[in-house]
Design a protein around this motif. Structure first.
Motif, PDB file in Angstrom:
ATOM      1  N   CYS A 199       4.782  -1.103 -13.193  1.00  8.74           N
ATOM      2  CA  CYS A 199       4.664  -2.521 -12.874  1.00  8.74           C
ATOM      3  C   CYS A 199       4.834  -2.734 -11.367  1.00  8.74           C
ATOM      4  O   CYS A 199       5.718  -2.136 -10.754  1.00  8.74           O
ATOM      5  N   LEU A 200       4.004  -3.570 -10.791  1.00 13.83           N
ATOM      6  CA  LEU A 200       4.100  -3.790  -9.344  1.00 13.83           C
ATOM      7  C   LEU A 200       5.336  -4.600  -8.976  1.00 13.83           C
ATOM      8  O   LEU A 200       6.063  -4.230  -8.068  1.00 13.83           O
ATOM      9  N   VAL A 233      12.873  -5.443 -21.133  1.00 18.44           N
ATOM     10  CA  VAL A 233      11.744  -4.569 -20.781  1.00 18.44           C
ATOM     11  C   VAL A 233      12.129  -3.866 -19.491  1.00 18.44           C
ATOM     12  O   VAL A 233      12.543  -4.523 -18.531  1.00 18.44           O
ATOM     13  N   SER A 234      12.028  -2.541 -19.473  1.00 15.32           N
ATOM     14  CA  SER A 234      12.438  -1.783 -18.282  1.00 15.32           C
ATOM     15  C   SER A 234      11.319  -0.848 -17.853  1.00 15.32           C
ATOM     16  O   SER A 234      11.169   0.239 -18.420  1.00 15.32           O
ATOM     17  N   PRO A 235      10.534  -1.248 -16.843  1.00 13.30           N
ATOM     18  CA  PRO A 235       9.471  -0.368 -16.371  1.00 13.30           C
ATOM     19  C   PRO A 235      10.031   0.922 -15.778  1.00 13.30           C
ATOM     20  O   PRO A 235      10.966   0.880 -14.972  1.00 13.30           O
ATOM     21  N   LYS A 236       9.479   2.062 -16.199  1.00 14.01           N
ATOM     22  CA  LYS A 236       9.918   3.333 -15.608  1.00 14.01           C
ATOM     23  C   LYS A 236       9.464   3.416 -14.155  1.00 14.01           C
ATOM     24  O   LYS A 236      10.162   3.948 -13.297  1.00 14.01           O
ATOM     25  N   TYR A 237       8.264   2.913 -13.900  1.00 15.89           N
ATOM     26  CA  TYR A 237       7.703   2.926 -12.540  1.00 15.89           C
ATOM     27  C   TYR A 237       7.606   1.485 -12.059  1.00 15.89           C
ATOM     28  O   TYR A 237       6.923   0.663 -12.674  1.00 15.89           O
ATOM     29  N   LEU A 238       8.311   1.184 -10.974  1.00 11.97           N
ATOM     30  CA  LEU A 238       8.370  -0.203 -10.493  1.00 11.97           C
ATOM     31  C   LEU A 238       8.204  -0.248  -8.980  1.00 11.97           C
ATOM     32  O   LEU A 238       8.824   0.528  -8.253  1.00 11.97           O
ATOM     33  N   GLY A 239       7.362  -1.186  -8.534  1.00  7.57           N
ATOM     34  CA  GLY A 239       7.139  -1.339  -7.103  1.00  7.57           C
ATOM     35  C   GLY A 239       8.241  -2.116  -6.421  1.00  7.57           C
ATOM     36  O   GLY A 239       8.945  -1.604  -5.539  1.00  7.57           O
ATOM     37  N   PHE A 240       8.445  -3.362  -6.846  1.00  5.12           N
ATOM     38  CA  PHE A 240       9.360  -4.259  -6.145  1.00  5.12           C
ATOM     39  C   PHE A 240      10.112  -5.158  -7.121  1.00  5.12           C
ATOM     40  O   PHE A 240       9.543  -5.605  -8.115  1.00  5.12           O
ATOM     41  N   THR A 241      11.369  -5.432  -6.809  1.00  9.79           N
ATOM     42  CA  THR A 241      12.114  -6.468  -7.519  1.00  9.79           C
ATOM     43  C   THR A 241      12.110  -7.706  -6.638  1.00  9.79           C
ATOM     44  O   THR A 241      12.406  -7.623  -5.441  1.00  9.79           O
ATOM     45  N   ILE A 242      11.763  -8.850  -7.239  1.00  7.89           N
ATOM     46  CA  ILE A 242      11.622 -10.067  -6.429  1.00  7.89           C
ATOM     47  C   ILE A 242      12.502 -11.188  -6.970  1.00  7.89           C
ATOM     48  O   ILE A 242      12.859 -11.207  -8.138  1.00  7.89           O
ATOM     49  N   PRO A 243      12.820 -12.167  -6.093  1.00  7.64           N
ATOM     50  CA  PRO A 243      13.599 -13.327  -6.556  1.00  7.64           C
ATOM     51  C   PRO A 243      12.735 -14.260  -7.402  1.00  7.64           C
ATOM     52  O   PRO A 243      11.520 -14.077  -7.505  1.00  7.64           O
ATOM     53  N   ASP A 244      13.365 -15.267  -7.987  1.00 13.77           N
ATOM     54  CA  ASP A 244      12.667 -16.188  -8.894  1.00 13.77           C
ATOM     55  C   ASP A 244      11.870 -17.229  -8.101  1.00 13.77           C
ATOM     56  O   ASP A 244      12.304 -18.362  -7.909  1.00 13.77           O
ATOM     57  N   ARG A 245      10.703 -16.804  -7.628  1.00 11.46           N
ATOM     58  CA  ARG A 245       9.778 -17.688  -6.895  1.00 11.46           C
ATOM     59  C   ARG A 245       8.414 -17.568  -7.548  1.00 11.46           C
ATOM     60  O   ARG A 245       8.105 -16.529  -8.125  1.00 11.46           O
ATOM     61  N   PHE A 246       7.591 -18.603  -7.402  1.00 10.38           N
ATOM     62  CA  PHE A 246       6.241 -18.490  -7.948  1.00 10.38           C
ATOM     63  C   PHE A 246       5.360 -17.789  -6.925  1.00 10.38           C
ATOM     64  O   PHE A 246       5.056 -18.330  -5.870  1.00 10.38           O
ATOM     65  N   ILE A 247       4.980 -16.569  -7.246  1.00  9.52           N
ATOM     66  CA  ILE A 247       4.235 -15.747  -6.293  1.00  9.52           C
ATOM     67  C   ILE A 247       2.775 -15.628  -6.704  1.00  9.52           C
ATOM     68  O   ILE A 247       2.429 -15.710  -7.883  1.00  9.52           O
ATOM     69  N   VAL A 248       1.952 -15.425  -5.685  1.00  7.50           N
ATOM     70  CA  VAL A 248       0.518 -15.218  -5.895  1.00  7.50           C
ATOM     71  C   VAL A 248       0.058 -14.090  -4.985  1.00  7.50           C
ATOM     72  O   VAL A 248       0.751 -13.703  -4.042  1.00  7.50           O
ATOM     73  N   GLY A 249      -1.145 -13.598  -5.254  1.00  2.00           N
ATOM     74  CA  GLY A 249      -1.744 -12.562  -4.420  1.00  2.00           C
ATOM     75  C   GLY A 249      -1.671 -11.194  -5.056  1.00  2.00           C
ATOM     76  O   GLY A 249      -0.929 -10.964  -6.008  1.00  2.00           O
ATOM     77  N   ALA A 276       0.828  -1.216   0.000  1.00  4.40           N
ATOM     78  CA  ALA A 276       0.000   0.000   0.000  1.00  4.40           C
ATOM     79  C   ALA A 276       0.856   1.257   0.000  1.00  4.40           C
ATOM     80  O   ALA A 276       0.585   2.219  -0.741  1.00  4.40           O
ATOM     81  N   GLN A 277       1.911   1.248   0.808  1.00  2.00           N
ATOM     82  CA  GLN A 277       2.800   2.403   0.883  1.00  2.00           C
ATOM     83  C   GLN A 277       3.520   2.632  -0.448  1.00  2.00           C
ATOM     84  O   GLN A 277       3.656   3.763  -0.922  1.00  2.00           O
ATOM     85  N   ARG A 278       3.967   1.540  -1.047  1.00  2.00           N
ATOM     86  CA  ARG A 278       4.707   1.662  -2.316  1.00  2.00           C
ATOM     87  C   ARG A 278       3.792   2.163  -3.443  1.00  2.00           C
ATOM     88  O   ARG A 278       4.214   2.970  -4.278  1.00  2.00           O
ATOM     89  N   ILE A 279       2.549   1.700  -3.464  1.00  3.31           N
ATOM     90  CA  ILE A 279       1.609   2.154  -4.500  1.00  3.31           C
ATOM     91  C   ILE A 279       1.312   3.640  -4.311  1.00  3.31           C
ATOM     92  O   ILE A 279       1.221   4.396  -5.285  1.00  3.31           O
ATOM     93  N   ARG A 280       1.210   4.062  -3.065  1.00  5.42           N
ATOM     94  CA  ARG A 280       1.008   5.499  -2.809  1.00  5.42           C
ATOM     95  C   ARG A 280       2.175   6.307  -3.386  1.00  5.42           C
ATOM     96  O   ARG A 280       1.976   7.322  -4.053  1.00  5.42           O
ATOM     97  N   GLU A 281       3.406   5.824  -3.143  1.00  8.78           N
ATOM     98  CA  GLU A 281       4.591   6.533  -3.664  1.00  8.78           C
ATOM     99  C   GLU A 281       4.582   6.571  -5.196  1.00  8.78           C
ATOM    100  O   GLU A 281       4.901   7.602  -5.790  1.00  8.78           O
ATOM    101  N   LEU A 282       4.218   5.441  -5.816  1.00 13.37           N
ATOM    102  CA  LEU A 282       4.179   5.407  -7.288  1.00 13.37           C
ATOM    103  C   LEU A 282       3.153   6.401  -7.823  1.00 13.37           C
ATOM    104  O   LEU A 282       3.411   7.120  -8.792  1.00 13.37           O
TER     105      LEU A 282
END
Ligand code: PRP
Length: 194
Positions: free
Chosen positions: A141-142, A153-169, A32-38
């Motif tokens: 991109c979130l 592909v390089s998003p100008k606006y990015l929330g988080f960089t994550i490791p190579d895991r299968f994520i949901v939610g 929520a905080q990161r989306i507010r900043e974006l």
């Protein structure tokens, strides 16, 4: 600026889907905080102008819904539907299932995505939308999973960089489930069909 997510947070045990999630990668409050900043950054960057947010269905839906409420410049929303995934792996073939309804020529367009993984989806979408002659075309991109990138592909606006895991939610699914989780979690191996 974006956040590199390496931490493992516990899953709230009262959550009905907790037994299918190994651990929380990004808790709701941090999202929520990161989306507010974006939203605030986009509002500053496009001050005095209108933006067209193009959400990529279905995964971007909750991200776009939250992001648009933190954007203070005139904002129009539209959606495309593209698909490249079956189960946990990308098929590599991007299909265009729904186009935008808004004309994009001469307008400031921001593509809103939940995740960039191989990059094939966004690469295809940007190529397609750039042919409509927008005044500008950017990506918001979130989450970014750079380890699996196949095309640049390089998003100008990015929330988080994550490791190579299968994520949901937070919009991201496994076989159409878990999109309604308000956090980003790593799916337990036992919850993935063999
Ligand atoms: C997911 C996600 C992105 C794409 C990213 O979409 O929402 O659009 O995959 O992967 P890529 O970078 O490897 O192309 P999906 O096809 O699963 O559809 P969904 O949004 O309906 O879940």
């Amino acid at each position: 600026m974006h956040f590199d997510c390496q931490e493992r947070y516990p899953v709230a045990s009262q959550h009905p889907l907790a037994h299918n999630i190994d651990y929380t990668l990004v808790p709701h409050e941090i999202i929520a905080q990161r989306i507010r900043e974006l939203g605030e950054t986009i509002s500053r960057d496009y001050a005095g102008q209108e933006v067209v947010l193009v959400g990529v269905l279905k995964g971007a839906m909750p991200f776009l819904a939250d992001l648009m409420r933190h954007i203070s410049v005139p904002t129009v929303i539209d959606f495309v539907a593209l698909s490249s995934y079956a189960g946990t792996s990308s098929t590599g073939v991007v299909r265009f299932q729904k186009d935008v309804e808004e004309p994009l020529e001469g307008r400031h367009v921001i593509v809103v995505e939940d995740i960039v993984d191989t990059g094939l989806t966004l690469h295809y979408l940007l190529q397609t939308l750039s042919l409509r002659n927008p005044k500008s075309l950017e990506i918001c991109c979130l989450v970014d999973k750079p380890a699996r990138r196949k095309v640049q592909v390089s998003p100008k606006y990015l929330g988080f960089t994550i490791p190579d895991r299968f994520i949901v939610g937070f919009g991201m699914d496994y076989e159409e489930h878990y999109r309604n989780l308000d956090f980003i979690g790593v799916l337990a191996p036992a919850a993935i069909a063999p």
